[in-house]
Write an enzyme that holds these catalytic residues in place. Sequence first.
Site, mmCIF file in Angstrom:
data_model
loop_
_atom_site.group_PDB
_atom_site.id
_atom_site.type_symbol
_atom_site.label_atom_id
_atom_site.label_comp_id
_atom_site.label_asym_id
_atom_site.label_seq_id
_atom_site.Cartn_x
_atom_site.Cartn_y
_atom_site.Cartn_z
ATOM 1 N N GLU A 325 0.849 -1.188 0.126
ATOM 2 C CA GLU A 325 -0.013 -0.119 0.033
ATOM 3 C C GLU A 325 0.996 1.219 0.153
ATOM 4 O OE1 GLU A 325 -3.722 -1.766 2.541
ATOM 5 O OE2 GLU A 325 -2.359 -0.719 3.698
ATOM 6 N N CYS A 416 -10.193 0.226 7.839
ATOM 7 C CA CYS A 416 -9.736 1.710 8.013
ATOM 8 C C CYS A 416 -10.284 2.942 7.292
ATOM 9 C CB CYS A 416 -8.368 1.663 7.972
ATOM 10 S SG CYS A 416 -7.726 1.374 6.545
#
Length: 670
Positions: A325, A416
């Site tokens: 990521e 998240c």
Amino acid sequence: MRKNICLLLAVCCSFSAFAQKQQDYPIQPVPFTSVKLADHFWNSRIETNRTATIPASFTRCESTGRVKNFQMAAARSGKFCTTYPFDDTDIYKTIEGASYSLAVHPDKQLDHYLDSIITIVGKAQEPDGYLYTARTIDPIHPQAWAGPERWVNEQNMSHELYNAGHMYEAAAAHFMATGKRNFLNIALKNADLLVRTFGPGKRTVAPGHEIVEMGLVRLYRISGKKEYLDLAKFFIDARGHKEYNKKSKNPFENGVYWQDDTPVTNQDEAEGHAVRAMYLYSGMTDVAALTGDKEYIAAIDKIWDNMVSQKLYVQGSIGAVGDGERFGGNYELPNTTAYNETCAAIGNVFWNQRMFLLHGDSKYIDLLEKTLYNGLISGVGLDGKSFFYTNAMQIRDSFTHPDIERERSGWFTCSCCPTNIVRLIPSIPGYMYAQNGKDVYVNLFISGSANLKVAEKELKITQQNNYPWDGGLVFNIDPASAMDMNLKIRIPGWAQDKAIPSDLYSYEKPSAQKIEIKVNGKAVDYQMDHGYAVISKKWKKNDRVELTLPMDVQRVIANEKLADDNGKIAIQRGPIMYCAEWKDNAGKPSSFIIPKDVVFTPSYNADLLNGVITLKADVKSVNVDEANQNVSTVTSTLTAIPYYSWANRGKGEMTVWFPEQVKYVDLLSK
């Protein structure tokens, strides 16, 4: 409602008095509680967040076991029942967003519910202040990432300090919204444990997932306890001292993934996990503002320049690589595998707001706006209950990558992003205005009114516009009595033929329209200062400023070093980036070619995607005759929609970049 707002303003004023005695950002934001919106574009999103996203988030925290983890931690019995040790933060972030909502929209039922959740959280806290359900439930058998003892795996994946940081942010928001100390006291008790545990002569660690630094600063601002600020700086300075295999190109082995390969003051590139990076750079900017650390400022300036000139997607997203990521290398911005985590876009907004407050340059708000209107709100569906974790640049039926989402989800195992959206959306009015003495900055163009004080005099500014669809902006200036003021209105880079504050992207042709500013109906000369039109005068009640921004459709081209975008254009109108989606384009937007002479026609459709301007043009499209194995081009009508609105009508192809001519044909098979 009036009681709650007065309480919040009293807290903010108390902070302001404290801040005036300390070094801080030279420019201060006008609190979101001082701004009342009357804007369809943003009011609808904030209301959807209040009525749909926040309730859905709490419901999912309960149904997935996140609340149960706290209940089991309070009982010191059971088995951690979710997947990740940072799942605690989904509750914290939802409390934060709900608190912001509560500050401007009193809701007794929500207020009571927050107190009940905070009670559960408080019972899970250990006597010395430690709060981390993944260990407290069963310290002998903690969650796998947690490590056998407190903090031993923090530099890697335990997320103990990450959890703490989000708790501090939420507790600060709840205290400012309600004046209650029930959550704040839990956070302060935990922060005091960190002060006793970490620091010079104590335990040293570079937090594995940053945000505790930002959270400690928030608590410092409320409490005035300098140990919190000192600890934030200590955590930042701890980076770059661990032994890694520096020769390895693997970012996990050489420390790059954690922004831990070298001390922060030696870093000059945006690197590693993009969300962690944004939180680190935001924390560095906070500490730099509060301490005057010039080495921090030099580092974040270099990092920002690197990100904006080499590592930013055209719609404001960051974090190109799915493996980790993370940021890729310089100019590594592929389209078919673009990762672009929603949380990274949110972090980008946080950081750019801070950079503006530090430097006073409109380029930071230009990037904030680019991200906010495009690569950030694309992460939440128009229903407020469906989300993207990643934000694609291109979806093709003939190519599917496992990291790239083609449709929105209601929740994720790692959720998240949805809960980060919860806390960002209601705070948007707080990004509109800022102030430095008699300098009043107008940064975002959103209809509504704001109440400020300039030289101890009351000032009301009311915006009237239909932004982002229309470039006609009106600002009514109403001081309590005549006052000298420097009104600084941002002239967006996109309105000055700058697609982005670097040469990474540019317009194919300059705009033929001109920017015009009138005061009380008369055109005025104005000075430009760091991207702001400065109008200095003695302002009187009912003064009126009119600003007209060009809204022509622009063809955006990329730096030649972006290999995926060579010979292609993206489409922009005002701050909005556009894409073509399957629903409007016979299922195959990837077949379009947009020659240089194409003219786009804007058209507002109130019934489409909650009201959008679409762009239509006659273009060429590649036609494949499978029966006769012929390939030809035909004239077709392309319909483009705002990028943020794609994937609200089902699953199918989408593209942001379009070739201007056919140079070769890829032969793909399914």
